[in-house]
Motif scaffolding. Structure first.
Motif, PDB file in Angstrom:
ATOM      1  N   LEU A 130      -1.679  11.620  -9.738  1.00  0.00           N
ATOM      2  CA  LEU A 130      -1.415  11.574  -8.278  1.00  0.00           C
ATOM      3  C   LEU A 130      -1.140  13.030  -7.499  1.00  0.00           C
ATOM      4  CD1 LEU A 130       0.560   8.595  -8.034  1.00  0.00           C
ATOM      5  CD2 LEU A 130      -1.686   8.794  -7.619  1.00  0.00           C
TER       6      LEU A 130
ATOM      7  N   THR B  95      -1.757   3.107  -6.805  1.00  0.00           N
ATOM      8  CA  THR B  95      -0.670   2.822  -6.160  1.00  0.00           C
ATOM      9  C   THR B  95      -0.987   2.672  -4.599  1.00  0.00           C
ATOM     10  OG1 THR B  95      -0.577   5.203  -5.478  1.00  0.00           O
ATOM     11  CG2 THR B  95       0.619   4.566  -7.397  1.00  0.00           C
TER      12      THR B  95
ATOM     13  N   ASP C  88      -0.068   4.023  -1.727  1.00  0.00           N
ATOM     14  CA  ASP C  88      -0.168   5.202  -1.028  1.00  0.00           C
ATOM     15  C   ASP C  88      -1.765   5.675  -1.187  1.00  0.00           C
ATOM     16  OD1 ASP C  88       2.114   5.105   0.026  1.00  0.00           O
ATOM     17  OD2 ASP C  88       3.196   6.532  -1.421  1.00  0.00           O
ATOM     18  N   THR C  89      -2.219   5.575  -2.533  1.00  0.00           N
ATOM     19  CA  THR C  89      -3.488   6.380  -2.607  1.00  0.00           C
ATOM     20  C   THR C  89      -4.526   5.243  -2.152  1.00  0.00           C
ATOM     21  OG1 THR C  89      -2.810   7.298  -4.921  1.00  0.00           O
ATOM     22  CG2 THR C  89      -5.170   6.861  -4.536  1.00  0.00           C
TER      23      THR C  89
ATOM     24  N   ARG D 124      -1.361  -0.310 -10.859  1.00  0.00           N
ATOM     25  CA  ARG D 124      -0.449   0.713 -11.441  1.00  0.00           C
ATOM     26  C   ARG D 124       0.791  -0.397 -12.101  1.00  0.00           C
ATOM     27  NH1 ARG D 124       2.525   6.057  -9.474  1.00  0.00           N
ATOM     28  NH2 ARG D 124       3.579   6.901 -11.742  1.00  0.00           N
ATOM     29  N   ASP D 125       1.529  -1.047 -11.564  1.00  0.00           N
ATOM     30  CA  ASP D 125       2.577  -1.834 -12.064  1.00  0.00           C
ATOM     31  C   ASP D 125       2.201  -3.229 -12.731  1.00  0.00           C
ATOM     32  OD1 ASP D 125       4.976  -2.755 -12.464  1.00  0.00           O
ATOM     33  OD2 ASP D 125       5.827  -2.684 -10.509  1.00  0.00           O
TER      34      ASP D 125
END
Length: 601
Positions: free
Chosen positions: A217, A379, A381-382, A398-399
């Protein structure tokens, strides 16, 4: 390159570069003086044709005292060693230096030795790293197969990170830090992030080195700029950019309000502190007066001591409150400063988005780009940034906890089987936390050979009509091409072998290795398209096909003949080419003289 194959015993291939004609034929070389990497000679001629050595000499400015070799010739020597698959710089002395004909093919008077090549690498600065990137950009614009595709056809770009490990006790490699390296806990090294186009193109767009603790990131903004520099700008979503800018501006105003509140609290607490200090000064005056009376009236000292003790207790309380107030004021001041900085950063980001939205993209100049990435990029934001900049994407979330939450929303009838070990389901009506835009979520259930079940999910903005959930998962799984690229650049071009301890030199080596990978891909396309070796793997190209024995001669000025061993199937495919001059299909790989016809009367 042109082919002229009229008769089996006259099979040949030619390449015209300016006033020089390069001819390639097949033959039995015997014990003649020869070059062990014959197709590397042809690659040198191909490099001359596309202007690679000339671009090196045009863009790269390197100040170094010239004794026997020009500094740029030393860099070219190192580049050729990468193309040849040399694992270490020391291999130059045995793999390249003994062959002056090979050096001449690469427009070099001779190959420099590994000692002087190392000296040149250690002299590189960030200016030379930028200049190497200029060479990369010029060649990519000229030769890239991906750039030749129509702009309305999406180019699939895979993004990934590869660890370059070093010895845990090593202190000689700059930026080598502890970080995450798969199956290697407690290791030190560098992180190499790159963007790659697989499929039939096999082109690396570029990449970056970072310390071992860095995450992909951290490199993503630079990677997006690099992708747009190489391929072009995707169609901007100006409406989303303005919407996001308004949200950021509202957030900035809220931060400014909080900063103002803390500033008011600080002023009010200072007023209270001043009032307490005034009362404390009154108590101090009374204490001084009591002490004076005790000195004048010793007999009343016991009675006066009670009053003095009361005032001393009040003074201790005032001092304690003052210390607490000063700590509170300092804490509030830090929060006010933090909110002010956050507001300034948000307004700067909003202004950048507005400027980006205002930039017109010329009609026909935008490029559809589809990004694929692993969980490191999944994510909110990305995803928000990719939506606003106009990218198509398929990313792994991601999570893993989110995947378990999504599973609870799936009905038993919603699952669709992909294969015997994988099934997927589309999630309807679920908003990704932190992302203001609607995206597709596809949850996946995988069962390993031992029966253990694991869950993950994909995030995409591709239409479900174009890619249904099973097809989307299959499409994502095709990103294994960048895993193959990591293996090639790490273990075939040997980027894993960090040649120097300085980060600048290693950065330049990484740039040259990525350029070497693309050059090999372009060479394979030029040499073997339309032959049985079309689409040859880069590993096979370097480790097998280059190892063709050849003899190089100049029968006359402006004419170079390279005779390749007829025993090599790679040489046969290269010389035969896709089709002959008259358009006939390739001849069989039988290179015996035609039998003489019997004369008739």
């Amino acid at each position: 390159m042109n082919n002229d194959c009229t008769l089996p015993n006259e099979l040949r291939r030619t390449l015209q570069v300016n006033a020089i004609t390069f001819e390639y034929t097949l033959g039995d070389l015997g014990d003649a003086k020869r070059v062990d990497t014959g197709l590397l000679v042809a690659m040198g001629h191909f490099a001359h044709q596309i202007g690679l050595p000339a671009l090196f000499r045009h863009f790269i400015q390197l100040k170094q005292k010239k004794l026997r070799h020009d500094p740029i010739d030393k860099l070219l020597t190192f580049f050729v060693s990468l193309v040849d698959g040399c694992g270490y710089t020391s291999d130059i002395d045995t793999a390249l230096k003994p062959y002056p004909a090979l050096a001449q093919a690469w427009t070099l008077p001779g190959f420099a030795g590994q000692r002087v090549v190392n000296e040149t690498l250690h002299l590189l600065t960030w200016s030379q790293v930028k200049q190497i990137d200029q060479v990369f950009q010029a060649l990519f614009e000229q030769q890239s197969l991906a750039r030749q595709q129509p702009r309305n056809v999406p180019l699939i770009v895979d993004v990934d990170t590869m660890g370059l490990r070093v010895s845990p006790g090593s202190h000689a490699i700059e930026w080598a830090e502890l970080g995450y390296f798969p199956k290697a806990k407690g290791q030190k090294g560098l992180q190499f992030s790159a963007a790659f186009i697989g499929a039939d193109f096999r082109e690396c767009l570029g990449g970056f080195l970072a310390p071992g603790y860095a995450h992909i990131l951290n490199q993503m903004p630079a990677l997006l700029e690099l992708i747009e520099k190489r391929l072009g700008i995707p169609p901007r979503r100006s409406d989303l950019l303005r919407q996001r800018a308004r949200l950021l501006q509202a957030h900035a105003r809220a931060c400014e309000v909080m900063a103002a509140r803390y500033t008011d609290r600080i002023q009010h607490r200072y007023q209270q502190l001043n009032a307490r200090q005034a009362r404390a000064s009154v108590h101090q005056e009374q204490m001084d007066a009591i002490k004076a009376r005790m000195r004048r009236l010793p007999k009343r000292a016991k009675q006066l001591q009670k009053s003095l003790t009361h005032h001393q207790a009040r003074m201790r309380w005032y001092r304690q409150r003052e210390r607490e107030d000063l700590k509170t004021i300092e804490r509030w001041r830090e929060r006010a400063v933090r909110y002010q900085r956050e507001a300034a950063a948000l307004r700067e980001e909003a202004q950048a988005l507005l400027e980006l939205a205002a930039q017109p993209v010329a009609l026909g100049k935008s490029r559809l780009i589809l990004l694929r990435g692993d969980a490191g990029l999944g994510t909110a934001d990305t995803i928000t940034i990719l939506c606003e900049r106009g990218y198509l994407f398929v990313l792994k979330g991601r999570d893993p906890r989110t995947a378990h939450k999504l599973v609870n929303l799936v009905k038993p009838t919603d699952w669709q089987q992909v294969d015997a070990h994988l099934r997927v389901a589309e999630i309807i009506g679920y908003t990704l936390t932190g992302c203001p835009y609607p995206v597709r979520l596809v949850v996946c259930e995988r069962m390993d050979a031992k029966g253990k079940v694991s869950y993950y999910f994909l995030i995409s903005n591709l239409s479900s009509q174009t890619y249904a959930a099973p097809e989307l998962v299959r499409f994502y799984n095709d990103r294994q091409t960048i895993e193959a690229f990591n293996k090639v650049i790490g273990s075939v071009l040997f980027l894993r072998h960090l040649r120097t301890g300085t980060i600048i030199a290693n950065y330049a080596i990484a740039q040259l290795a990525m350029l070497a990978q693309d050059f090999l891909s372009w060479s394979a396309h030029a040499f073997f398209t339309g032959t049985p070796y079309e689409g040859i793997a880069i590993r096979e190209l370097v480790q097998k096909s280059l190892r063709v024995v050849a003899r190089v001669s100049w029968p006359q000025p402006g004419f170079c003949r390279t005779e390749l061993s007829a025993a090599s199937p790679y040489a046969q495919a290269f010389v035969a080419g896709p089709r002959g001059a008259a358009g006939q299909p390739p001849l069989p790989f039988v290179f015996e003289p035609a039998s003489k016809r019997r004369k008739t009367e």
